[in-house]
Design a protein around this motif. Structure first.
Motif, PDB file in Angstrom:
ATOM      1  N   TYR A 389      24.116  41.410  34.864  1.00  0.00           N
ATOM      2  CA  TYR A 389      24.664  41.854  36.155  1.00  0.00           C
ATOM      3  C   TYR A 389      25.874  42.734  35.881  1.00  0.00           C
ATOM      4  CZ  TYR A 389      27.197  41.772  40.569  1.00  0.00           C
ATOM      5  OH  TYR A 389      27.873  42.149  41.709  1.00  0.00           O
ATOM      6  N   VAL A 390      25.846  43.965  36.415  1.00  0.00           N
ATOM      7  CA  VAL A 390      26.938  44.920  36.208  1.00  0.00           C
ATOM      8  C   VAL A 390      27.338  45.491  37.564  1.00  0.00           C
ATOM      9  CG1 VAL A 390      27.718  46.981  34.994  1.00  0.00           C
ATOM     10  CG2 VAL A 390      25.967  45.530  33.961  1.00  0.00           C
ATOM     11  N   ALA A 391      28.621  45.485  37.868  1.00  0.00           N
ATOM     12  CA  ALA A 391      29.137  46.054  39.122  1.00  0.00           C
ATOM     13  C   ALA A 391      30.568  46.485  38.901  1.00  0.00           C
ATOM     14  CB  ALA A 391      29.051  45.033  40.255  1.00  0.00           C
ATOM     15  N   LEU A 392      31.072  47.280  39.840  1.00  0.00           N
ATOM     16  CA  LEU A 392      32.472  47.703  39.771  1.00  0.00           C
ATOM     17  C   LEU A 392      33.374  46.494  39.977  1.00  0.00           C
ATOM     18  CD1 LEU A 392      32.439  51.034  41.831  1.00  0.00           C
ATOM     19  CD2 LEU A 392      32.602  50.792  39.357  1.00  0.00           C
ATOM     20  N   ALA A 393      34.395  46.373  39.152  1.00  0.00           N
ATOM     21  CA  ALA A 393      35.335  45.254  39.268  1.00  0.00           C
ATOM     22  C   ALA A 393      36.155  45.408  40.539  1.00  0.00           C
ATOM     23  CB  ALA A 393      36.253  45.206  38.050  1.00  0.00           C
ATOM     24  N   GLN A 394      36.355  44.285  41.229  1.00  0.00           N
ATOM     25  CA  GLN A 394      37.132  44.277  42.464  1.00  0.00           C
ATOM     26  C   GLN A 394      38.106  43.107  42.447  1.00  0.00           C
ATOM     27  OE1 GLN A 394      33.741  44.096  45.230  1.00  0.00           O
ATOM     28  NE2 GLN A 394      34.432  46.032  46.083  1.00  0.00           N
ATOM     29  N   ARG A 395      39.226  43.289  43.105  1.00  0.00           N
ATOM     30  CA  ARG A 395      40.163  42.186  43.264  1.00  0.00           C
ATOM     31  C   ARG A 395      39.614  41.209  44.297  1.00  0.00           C
ATOM     32  NH1 ARG A 395      46.277  44.105  43.832  1.00  0.00           N
ATOM     33  NH2 ARG A 395      46.509  41.877  43.424  1.00  0.00           N
ATOM     34  N   LYS A 396      40.121  39.987  44.273  1.00  0.00           N
ATOM     35  CA  LYS A 396      39.621  38.937  45.146  1.00  0.00           C
ATOM     36  C   LYS A 396      39.738  39.342  46.617  1.00  0.00           C
ATOM     37  CE  LYS A 396      40.303  34.059  46.256  1.00  0.00           C
ATOM     38  NZ  LYS A 396      41.100  32.827  45.957  1.00  0.00           N
ATOM     39  N   GLU A 397      40.851  39.947  46.994  1.00  0.00           N
ATOM     40  CA  GLU A 397      41.044  40.351  48.382  1.00  0.00           C
ATOM     41  C   GLU A 397      40.026  41.398  48.802  1.00  0.00           C
ATOM     42  OE1 GLU A 397      43.318  40.444  46.045  1.00  0.00           O
ATOM     43  OE2 GLU A 397      44.678  38.776  46.524  1.00  0.00           O
ATOM     44  N   GLU A 398      39.728  42.335  47.888  1.00  0.00           N
ATOM     45  CA  GLU A 398      38.753  43.374  48.198  1.00  0.00           C
ATOM     46  C   GLU A 398      37.356  42.785  48.358  1.00  0.00           C
ATOM     47  OE1 GLU A 398      39.168  46.024  44.952  1.00  0.00           O
ATOM     48  OE2 GLU A 398      41.050  46.909  45.654  1.00  0.00           O
ATOM     49  N   ARG A 399      37.003  41.833  47.492  1.00  0.00           N
ATOM     50  CA  ARG A 399      35.681  41.209  47.594  1.00  0.00           C
ATOM     51  C   ARG A 399      35.529  40.461  48.912  1.00  0.00           C
ATOM     52  NH1 ARG A 399      36.905  39.504  42.376  1.00  0.00           N
ATOM     53  NH2 ARG A 399      37.094  37.352  43.072  1.00  0.00           N
ATOM     54  N   GLN A 400      36.554  39.717  49.311  1.00  0.00           N
ATOM     55  CA  GLN A 400      36.481  38.980  50.563  1.00  0.00           C
ATOM     56  C   GLN A 400      36.350  39.917  51.750  1.00  0.00           C
ATOM     57  OE1 GLN A 400      40.031  36.555  50.443  1.00  0.00           O
ATOM     58  NE2 GLN A 400      38.978  34.860  49.399  1.00  0.00           N
ATOM     59  N   ALA A 401      37.098  41.021  51.735  1.00  0.00           N
ATOM     60  CA  ALA A 401      37.008  41.993  52.834  1.00  0.00           C
ATOM     61  C   ALA A 401      35.611  42.620  52.881  1.00  0.00           C
ATOM     62  CB  ALA A 401      38.075  43.077  52.653  1.00  0.00           C
ATOM     63  N   ARG A 402      35.035  42.909  51.712  1.00  0.00           N
ATOM     64  CA  ARG A 402      33.695  43.514  51.676  1.00  0.00           C
ATOM     65  C   ARG A 402      32.650  42.544  52.214  1.00  0.00           C
ATOM     66  NH1 ARG A 402      29.700  43.353  47.848  1.00  0.00           N
ATOM     67  NH2 ARG A 402      31.075  42.268  46.392  1.00  0.00           N
ATOM     68  N   LEU A 403      32.747  41.256  51.831  1.00  0.00           N
ATOM     69  CA  LEU A 403      31.800  40.275  52.318  1.00  0.00           C
ATOM     70  C   LEU A 403      31.892  40.108  53.830  1.00  0.00           C
ATOM     71  CD1 LEU A 403      31.987  37.462  49.607  1.00  0.00           C
ATOM     72  CD2 LEU A 403      30.042  38.922  50.133  1.00  0.00           C
ATOM     73  N   LYS A 404      33.095  40.066  54.353  1.00  0.00           N
ATOM     74  CA  LYS A 404      33.261  39.930  55.801  1.00  0.00           C
ATOM     75  C   LYS A 404      32.668  41.129  56.525  1.00  0.00           C
ATOM     76  CE  LYS A 404      37.357  36.976  55.725  1.00  0.00           C
ATOM     77  NZ  LYS A 404      38.798  36.854  56.074  1.00  0.00           N
ATOM     78  N   ALA A 405      32.885  42.331  55.952  1.00  0.00           N
ATOM     79  CA  ALA A 405      32.316  43.527  56.562  1.00  0.00           C
ATOM     80  C   ALA A 405      30.797  43.486  56.529  1.00  0.00           C
ATOM     81  CB  ALA A 405      32.837  44.770  55.844  1.00  0.00           C
ATOM     82  N   GLN A 406      30.223  42.999  55.428  1.00  0.00           N
ATOM     83  CA  GLN A 406      28.771  42.885  55.331  1.00  0.00           C
ATOM     84  C   GLN A 406      28.231  41.888  56.339  1.00  0.00           C
ATOM     85  OE1 GLN A 406      27.976  41.871  51.258  1.00  0.00           O
ATOM     86  NE2 GLN A 406      28.144  43.975  50.523  1.00  0.00           N
ATOM     87  N   PHE A 407      28.893  40.753  56.494  1.00  0.00           N
ATOM     88  CA  PHE A 407      28.437  39.759  57.453  1.00  0.00           C
ATOM     89  C   PHE A 407      28.495  40.300  58.870  1.00  0.00           C
ATOM     90  CE2 PHE A 407      30.183  36.410  54.316  1.00  0.00           C
ATOM     91  CZ  PHE A 407      29.036  36.537  53.547  1.00  0.00           C
ATOM     92  N   THR A 408      29.583  41.004  59.188  1.00  0.00           N
ATOM     93  CA  THR A 408      29.727  41.554  60.523  1.00  0.00           C
ATOM     94  C   THR A 408      28.650  42.595  60.802  1.00  0.00           C
ATOM     95  OG1 THR A 408      32.111  41.198  60.417  1.00  0.00           O
ATOM     96  CG2 THR A 408      31.317  42.711  62.089  1.00  0.00           C
ATOM     97  N   ALA A 409      28.391  43.464  59.815  1.00  0.00           N
ATOM     98  CA  ALA A 409      27.377  44.498  60.003  1.00  0.00           C
ATOM     99  C   ALA A 409      25.978  43.892  60.092  1.00  0.00           C
ATOM    100  CB  ALA A 409      27.444  45.498  58.851  1.00  0.00           C
ATOM    101  N   ARG A 410      25.744  42.813  59.361  1.00  0.00           N
ATOM    102  CA  ARG A 410      24.417  42.213  59.317  1.00  0.00           C
ATOM    103  C   ARG A 410      24.112  41.402  60.566  1.00  0.00           C
ATOM    104  NH1 ARG A 410      21.523  41.755  54.658  1.00  0.00           N
ATOM    105  NH2 ARG A 410      23.407  42.131  53.424  1.00  0.00           N
ATOM    106  N   THR A 411      25.140  40.714  61.100  1.00  0.00           N
ATOM    107  CA  THR A 411      24.923  39.809  62.229  1.00  0.00           C
ATOM    108  C   THR A 411      25.393  40.370  63.552  1.00  0.00           C
ATOM    109  OG1 THR A 411      27.076  38.735  61.927  1.00  0.00           O
ATOM    110  CG2 THR A 411      25.211  37.856  60.677  1.00  0.00           C
ATOM    111  N   GLY A 412      26.258  41.374  63.518  1.00  0.00           N
ATOM    112  CA  GLY A 412      26.821  41.898  64.760  1.00  0.00           C
ATOM    113  C   GLY A 412      27.900  41.028  65.342  1.00  0.00           C
ATOM    114  N   LEU A 413      28.363  40.031  64.573  1.00  0.00           N
ATOM    115  CA  LEU A 413      29.397  39.103  65.032  1.00  0.00           C
ATOM    116  C   LEU A 413      30.562  39.111  64.070  1.00  0.00           C
ATOM    117  CD1 LEU A 413      27.144  36.049  65.906  1.00  0.00           C
ATOM    118  CD2 LEU A 413      28.229  37.577  67.525  1.00  0.00           C
ATOM    119  N   PRO A 414      31.770  38.807  64.559  1.00  0.00           N
ATOM    120  CA  PRO A 414      32.896  38.667  63.628  1.00  0.00           C
ATOM    121  C   PRO A 414      32.620  37.549  62.649  1.00  0.00           C
ATOM    122  CG  PRO A 414      33.653  38.754  65.916  1.00  0.00           C
ATOM    123  CD  PRO A 414      32.164  38.626  65.956  1.00  0.00           C
TER     124      PRO A 414
END
Length: 620
Positions: A389-414
């Motif tokens: 598994y290879v991906a761009l390294a991210q800080r913990k805060e950035e990863r959490q923000a990205r996951l929240k954005a993905q969940f919001t985009a996927r579900t349409g809910l906060p």
């Protein structure tokens, strides 16, 4: 004095006597202040009975109170003793002041009802560079010639050893001024003492205007004495104290010390002149402003945070994170794997304290383009029998923000919200929400214990009951459970097992509902959306370890429906993928089937496929 002021804040309340002198007029009340004694520096084991027996020798004791913690009832180390007349109180203070009780000398003074004098600092002086053999009584006797002393205290550490400074409180400013004039700069036990008016910490200007008097010196040769250091540093101005820190057991120099100047300008000159000064052929002095530990830690923390931020900006888009590495891969092999994609600045395998590989690492390239090419070529590549598994390294805060954005985009809910989700376990579900079944008392949470709506039921639909299908009784229970598991494998992933099924209980529908709910084909399209919303909300509120468990519980039944014999191994392999990719597999049955087939192919090549799977392949 700092400790006296701290203790004194409770004196008006704690010193209230249980009895008053005869003639309870204002004058008697004023006189009574001379009959109340503050007794400090007490051993925690001292009780009221011991104090009464000790003080009652000098006259009638009206009341005694040892101040204690309200919760633990442990002694706070001080007490108040109230006498019937001032003469008895004065005699007790003169005879018992600094007398030992339970191994600790008591410090006795008149209780001051008015805190304004204590808070003003009038008559309070600060003495430092004291010999550590000087105790409270000797300090009191030394300064008693200059006026009436209300308190004298040497500051000590937790083990009772003197810190080399103390405070003396006089009853008048004139006595304090006279003591400063007579004692400052004089020898006391062969040490020149520094005496000055006490200044509160909040009023000291060292950190406000950038000026300072105390400097820190290290890299001091072991043979250098305090006199040698004093002679060297007085080239720029007069010093008030020079101290080299020494080992308590051997008495040898620790190689660092402190120098205090009378004039802040002289201290600044000393830093400029002697920082880097060659004091010997092998050592150069390091000189800077003396700082408290908390101040140093804050400064170092800010420095490290800034360096980390600059490093992150420098390698933005060029630093790669790798996981699922074989334990046998080392730094050199990792560099060899990625060397073809560009110039590698650094590469490192993460290891535990014992030196064993954690199966993850980082590779930093000189440019983002090289890193992008490495991700494209190496992500998913088999390295020593394991998909990398290879991906761009991210800080913990950035990863959490990205996951929240993905969940919001996927579900349409906060992130953290979903229709019908109770705000807390066992919370009531409002109209249109599904029923929540809390775990039974004494039963640990099991996979699938948190149900969602039945497939085919739209949340909040008018005329439809909001409940689950009644559970089957007796021998049908296990069959129903197996059918549910098979249905989940065919795409009905919104369903969860009711925790009451194990007890054979029947769930009663809400009032106004029907017993049989038709499952329309068109309504089933909303099941993946509902299940994704539930999963996304749980992930957004969970820790990284909990997130893995939640996703694993959702993924395992789906994999089991495709490959029952190797479900556990395949699920573990899929969980090594990026979280967003795993969520996509939960939603897309075709993508899941493809990944399961790929994982089974890897297992067969590695010879780790279960026997029944390998046999079926051989027969085919």
């Amino acid at each position: 004095m700092s400790e006296t002021e701290k203790n004194a804040t409770t004196q008006p309340e704690a010193a209230a006597p249980e009895a008053t002198p005869e003639g309870g007029n204002a004058d008697a009340k004023t006189e009574f202040s001379g009959t109340s004694l503050y007794t400090g520096d007490l051993d925690p084991s001292v009780s009221e009975a011991q104090l009464y027996e000790l003080f009652n020798q000098f006259g009638h004791v009206v009341s005694i109170r040892v101040c204690r913690d309200l919760i633990t009832r442990r002694s706070l180390g001080y007490a108040y003793v109230n006498f019937a007349n001032t003469a008895d109180a004065r005699q007790a203070m003169e005879m018992l002041n600094y007398a030992p009780l339970n191994g600790k000398p008591m410090r006795i003074m008149y209780s001051q009802r008015d805190p304004s004098q204590r808070k003003s600092g009038v008559g309070n002086i600060f003495i430092k560079n004291l010999d550590k053999s000087i105790d409270n009584k000797e300090l009191h006797d030394t300064f008693a010639q200059f006026g009436n002393i209300t308190s004298a205290k040497i500051m000590s550490d937790g083990s009772g050893v003197s810190k080399g400074f103390g405070f003396v409180q006089f009853d008048s400013e004139e006595a304090a001024t006279k003591a400063i004039e007579k004692v400052h700069g004089k020898l006391l036990r062969d040490k020149v003492v520094y005496v000055a008016p006490f200044v509160r910490r909040s009023d000291r200007s060292a950190d406000k205007d950038g000026k300072f008097c105390n400097i820190y010196v290290k890299n001091i040769p072991e043979e250098t004495s305090e006199e040698d250091l004093k002679k060297l540093f007085e080239e720029v101005g007069e010093t008030t104290s020079v101290a080299i820190m020494k080992d308590a057991e051997t008495g040898k120099s620790k190689g660092f010390g402190f120098i205090n100047y009378e004039d802040p300008d002289a201290a600044a000159k000393a830093v400029d002149k002697f920082d880097g000064h060659a004091i010997s052929e092998e050592k150069n002095l390091f000189v800077c402003r003396a700082q408290k530990k908390a101040e140093r830690e804050a400064e170092l923390r800010a420095k490290f945070d800034q360096e980390r931020k600059e490093r992150a900006e420098k390698f933005a888009g060029a630093n790669l994170y790798l996981k699922n590495l074989s334990d046998t891969v080392d730094d050199a092999q990792l560099r060899e794997l990625f060397n073809e994609f560009g110039t590698i600045i650094s590469c490192k395998i993460m290891r535990d304290p014992a030196g064993a590989s954690r199966g993850s690492g980082f590779v930093a390239f000189s440019s983002p383009e090289e890193a992008t090419r490495a991700v494209t070529e190496m992500n998913g590549k088999m390295v020593k029998g394991k998909p990398l598994y290879v991906a761009l390294a991210q800080r913990k805060e950035e990863r959490q923000a990205r996951l929240k954005a993905q969940f919001t985009a996927r579900t349409g809910l906060p992130a953290g919200l979903q229709p019908g989700m109770p705000m807390y376990p066992g919370g009531p579900a409002v109209a249109g929400n599904q029923i929540y079944f809390p775990p039974q008392v004494g039963m640990p949470p099991q996979p699938g214990m948190y149900p969602t709506m039945m497939p085919g039921v739209r949340p909040g639909a008018p005329g439809l009951p909001q409940y689950f299908v009644p559970m089957m009784q007796g021998g049908q229970r296990q069959q129903g459970r197996n059918r549910n598991r098979q249905q989940m494998g065919r795409g009905n992933r919104g369903m969860r097992m009711n925790p009451r099924m194990n007890q054979g209980e029947q769930v009663n529908p809400m009032a106004g509902g029907a017993n049989n709910v038709p499952l329309g084909g068109g309504a089933q399209e909303q099941v993946p959306q509902q299940g994704t919303a539930s999963l996304a909300a749980q992930l957004a509120q969970a820790s990284p370890d909990q997130q893995r468990i939640i996703i694993g519980e959702a993924l395992y039944p789906l994999v089991e429906a495709v490959e029952p014999a190797a479900a556990a191994k395949v699920t573990g392999m899929l969980l090594e993928m990026d979280q967003s990719e795993v969520l996509h597999l939960i939603e897309d049955q075709a993508a899941l089937n493809a990944k399961v087939a790929e994982a089974m192919h890897v297992l067969r090549q590695a010879g780790q496929a279960p026997e029944q799977v390998a046999d079926s392949v051989a027969v085919a």
